[in-house]
Write a protein that holds these residues in place. Structure first.
Motif, mmCIF file in Angstrom:
data_model
loop_
_atom_site.group_PDB
_atom_site.id
_atom_site.type_symbol
_atom_site.label_atom_id
_atom_site.label_comp_id
_atom_site.label_asym_id
_atom_site.label_seq_id
_atom_site.Cartn_x
_atom_site.Cartn_y
_atom_site.Cartn_z
ATOM 1 N N ALA A 165 -42.334 3.447 37.570
ATOM 2 C CA ALA A 165 -41.452 3.938 36.629
ATOM 3 C C ALA A 165 -40.876 2.825 35.586
ATOM 4 C CB ALA A 165 -40.424 4.614 37.073
ATOM 5 N N ASN A 166 -40.393 3.141 34.547
ATOM 6 C CA ASN A 166 -39.804 1.916 33.543
ATOM 7 C C ASN A 166 -38.962 0.836 34.478
ATOM 8 O OD1 ASN A 166 -41.092 4.096 31.861
ATOM 9 N ND2 ASN A 166 -39.414 3.805 30.255
ATOM 10 N N ALA A 167 -39.607 -0.223 34.411
ATOM 11 C CA ALA A 167 -38.973 -1.121 35.178
ATOM 12 C C ALA A 167 -37.992 -1.811 34.296
ATOM 13 C CB ALA A 167 -40.048 -2.005 35.847
ATOM 14 N N SER A 178 -39.145 -6.393 20.731
ATOM 15 C CA SER A 178 -39.920 -6.153 21.611
ATOM 16 C C SER A 178 -39.309 -5.340 22.900
ATOM 17 C CB SER A 178 -40.844 -7.472 22.112
ATOM 18 O OG SER A 178 -39.821 -8.531 22.319
ATOM 19 N N SER A 179 -38.254 -5.540 23.051
ATOM 20 C CA SER A 179 -37.493 -5.015 24.477
ATOM 21 C C SER A 179 -37.698 -3.645 24.628
ATOM 22 C CB SER A 179 -36.062 -5.387 24.393
ATOM 23 O OG SER A 179 -35.419 -4.672 23.336
ATOM 24 N N HIS A 180 -37.517 -3.283 26.009
ATOM 25 C CA HIS A 180 -37.622 -2.067 26.308
ATOM 26 C C HIS A 180 -36.184 -1.436 26.251
ATOM 27 C CE1 HIS A 180 -41.397 -2.888 28.404
ATOM 28 N NE2 HIS A 180 -41.848 -1.550 28.185
ATOM 29 N N ASP A 201 -26.489 1.574 17.023
ATOM 30 C CA ASP A 201 -27.550 2.671 16.869
ATOM 31 C C ASP A 201 -28.438 2.843 17.997
ATOM 32 O OD1 ASP A 201 -26.738 3.667 14.204
ATOM 33 O OD2 ASP A 201 -27.557 1.910 13.358
ATOM 34 N N VAL A 202 -28.574 4.111 18.424
ATOM 35 C CA VAL A 202 -29.663 4.429 19.516
ATOM 36 C C VAL A 202 -30.744 4.965 18.996
ATOM 37 C CG1 VAL A 202 -29.797 5.431 21.769
ATOM 38 C CG2 VAL A 202 -27.515 4.384 21.167
ATOM 39 N N TRP A 203 -31.886 4.575 19.191
ATOM 40 C CA TRP A 203 -33.019 5.068 18.610
ATOM 41 C C TRP A 203 -33.400 6.458 19.012
ATOM 42 C CZ3 TRP A 203 -36.825 0.332 19.139
ATOM 43 C CH2 TRP A 203 -36.521 -0.599 18.379
ATOM 44 N N LYS A 268 -35.990 6.708 14.051
ATOM 45 C CA LYS A 268 -37.015 5.966 14.993
ATOM 46 C C LYS A 268 -37.518 7.000 15.932
ATOM 47 C CE LYS A 268 -35.332 1.723 13.950
ATOM 48 N NZ LYS A 268 -36.247 0.749 13.396
ATOM 49 N N PRO A 269 -38.704 6.514 16.608
ATOM 50 C CA PRO A 269 -39.637 7.384 17.381
ATOM 51 C C PRO A 269 -38.978 7.790 18.810
ATOM 52 C CG PRO A 269 -40.326 5.241 17.305
ATOM 53 C CD PRO A 269 -39.431 5.240 16.411
ATOM 54 N N ASP A 270 -39.117 8.940 19.068
ATOM 55 C CA ASP A 270 -38.807 9.393 20.544
ATOM 56 C C ASP A 270 -39.802 8.865 21.730
ATOM 57 O OD1 ASP A 270 -36.173 10.385 20.233
ATOM 58 O OD2 ASP A 270 -36.960 12.519 20.010
HETATM 59 P P1 GDP Z 1 -41.136 4.034 26.317
HETATM 60 O O1 GDP Z 1 -40.728 4.411 27.639
HETATM 61 O O2 GDP Z 1 -42.714 3.573 26.428
HETATM 62 O O3 GDP Z 1 -40.818 5.041 25.315
HETATM 63 O O4 GDP Z 1 -40.540 2.820 26.038
HETATM 64 P P2 GDP Z 1 -38.967 2.215 25.425
HETATM 65 O O5 GDP Z 1 -38.190 1.765 26.616
HETATM 66 O O6 GDP Z 1 -38.953 1.204 24.189
HETATM 67 O O7 GDP Z 1 -38.249 3.444 25.045
HETATM 68 C C1 GDP Z 1 -37.763 4.525 25.730
HETATM 69 C C2 GDP Z 1 -36.900 5.466 24.543
HETATM 70 O O8 GDP Z 1 -35.701 4.737 24.585
HETATM 71 C C3 GDP Z 1 -37.533 5.939 23.625
HETATM 72 O O9 GDP Z 1 -37.144 7.214 23.212
HETATM 73 C C4 GDP Z 1 -36.788 5.090 22.346
HETATM 74 O O10 GDP Z 1 -36.816 5.448 21.373
HETATM 75 C C5 GDP Z 1 -35.246 5.039 23.284
HETATM 76 N N1 GDP Z 1 -34.462 4.086 22.626
HETATM 77 C C6 GDP Z 1 -33.219 4.285 22.007
HETATM 78 N N2 GDP Z 1 -32.688 3.085 21.631
HETATM 79 C C7 GDP Z 1 -33.681 2.268 21.949
HETATM 80 C C8 GDP Z 1 -33.710 0.536 21.586
HETATM 81 O O11 GDP Z 1 -32.794 0.027 21.049
HETATM 82 N N3 GDP Z 1 -34.850 -0.095 21.909
HETATM 83 C C9 GDP Z 1 -35.889 0.455 22.406
HETATM 84 N N4 GDP Z 1 -37.067 -0.093 22.804
HETATM 85 N N5 GDP Z 1 -35.937 1.884 22.706
HETATM 86 C C10 GDP Z 1 -34.781 2.629 22.445
#
Ligand code: GDP
Length: 330
Positions: A165-167, A178-180, A201-203, A268-270
């Motif tokens: 899962a997302n680590a 570049s961060s997750h 802001d939360v994307w 920003k993309p989901d």
């Molecule tokens: P993903 O699991 O490959 O989509 O990778 P991410 O961890 O980058 O993003 C997970 C979800 O969190 C996505 O829907 C992003 O749009 C959302 N998200 C909300 N705020 C942020 C942010 O500040 N940074 C990132 N990376 N993702 C964000």
């Protein structure tokens, strides 16, 4: 795997690789090669083969290769794909040539088709189109899975893949570009708290759902699988908790103690609407993640604070995605 087995964690300075190294040492495995030896450039096949020929590892955890969050995947798809293809090809081939007994390849849950039934079971792999925001990276990781299977089929090598899962965790990549999502939100909310900023802001919409796993738990599962798993795989490793990005943001807000307002930025993309893994096979073997999400977030925030009081490590230019300084970086 014995306590004196020679073990190589390829990508020993990535988020997951570093966690595996820490865990190996805690559990008493003394011969982790990259504890002492700097890694070669794993994108270079000849250098990688020379390294393997010199140290002749018996067990390999393949955690190397660049990775990153949704924005990094959209901005640098060629780099991410190329790096992962090269690293995986070099390490898998060198491992086979030197007679490695067992190799665990860290794949990625983003290689599951975008519309997989949830929770995602390994039977869904290759059954449909990938999420477009990370398709090149996801294809490279899936090629790694297929490569391990090919070496098993042609040469009888005991190479298998793990889909985590997302680590996240200590040592993660905290650079905004570049961060997750977890390190991104921890940093944004920390900085907003310090500055007294009214909004963060939360994307995206906040609606996508993700399953998160703490890096130490993932490392523990990898060592467990290396010891006990004797099938071709692949195996899913979930973290046990699936939350929406909105719920996650609220939890991070509590952990950080930020009192402002969260604004969802729909420009920003989901990304993938839902990513949750069917970890039934691992659960049936008797392994479960140990760390609740909130506790893991708090430990990661503590690490971030300890680093911010020394040096701004998350801004170092030589960091690669999976969250660490290149020796690597998934
Ligand atoms: P993903 O699991 O490959 O989509 O990778 P991410 O961890 O980058 O993003 C997970 C979800 O969190 C996505 O829907 C992003 O749009 C959302 N998200 C909300 N705020 C942020 C942010 O500040 N940074 C990132 N990376 N993702 C964000």
């Amino acid at each position: 795997m014995k306590f004196d087995s020679r073990i190589c964690v390829a990508g020993g300075d990535t988020l997951i690789g570093a966690a595996i190294l820490r865990r190996l040492l805690i559990q008493g495995y003394k011969e982790a090669i990259n504890r002492r030896e700097p890694e070669p450039d794993l994108t270079d096949g000849a250098e990688t083969e020379a390294f393997f020929a010199r140290y002749v590892p018996e067990y390999v955890f393949l955690a190397a290769g660049k990775s990153g969050g949704i924005q990094e995947n959209m901005a640098r798809p060629a780099e991410l794909m190329r790096d992962n293809l090269l690293v995986t090809t070099s390490v898998v081939h060198a491992a086979w040539k030197t007679g490695v007994r067992k190799l665990l390849y860290l794949a990625s849950s983003c290689s599951y088709p975008r519309n997989s039934p949830q929770p995602m079971a390994v039977g869904s792999l290759m059954s449909g189109p990938l999420e477009p925001t990370n398709e090149p990276y996801a294809m490279a990781k899936m090629a790694g899975v297929s490569l391990c299977r090919a070496y098993r089929l042609q040469y009888g090598a005991d190479f298998f893949s793990v889909f985590p899962a997302n680590a996240f965790g200590p040592g993660d990549d905290f650079r905004p570009e570049s961060s997750h999502v977890i390190p991104a939100l921890l940093r944004k909310m920390h900085e907003a708290k310090m500055a007294g900023a009214p909004f963060v802001d939360v994307w995206g919409s906040g609606r996508p759902r993700r399953e998160f796993i703490y890096s130490d738990d993932l490392a523990d599962s990898c060592i467990y699988l290396m010891q006990k798993y004797d099938r071709p795989g692949p195996v899913n490793v979930g973290g046990g908790t699936t939350v929406s990005i909105g719920e996650l943001a609220a939890l991070v807000q509590e952990v950080v103690g930020y009192r402002g307002v969260l604004r969802f930025d729909s420009s920003k993309p989901d990304g993938m609407p839902l990513k949750s893994l069917d970890s039934g096979e691992l659960a049936a073997m008797g392994w479960q993640p140990a760390t609740p999400l909130r506790e893991a977030l708090a430990t990661t925030y503590d690490w971030f604070l300890s680093m911010s009081s020394t040096e701004a490590v998350w801004d170092r230019e030589d960091r690669t995605s999976e969250g660490t300084v290149h020796s690597d970086g998934e």
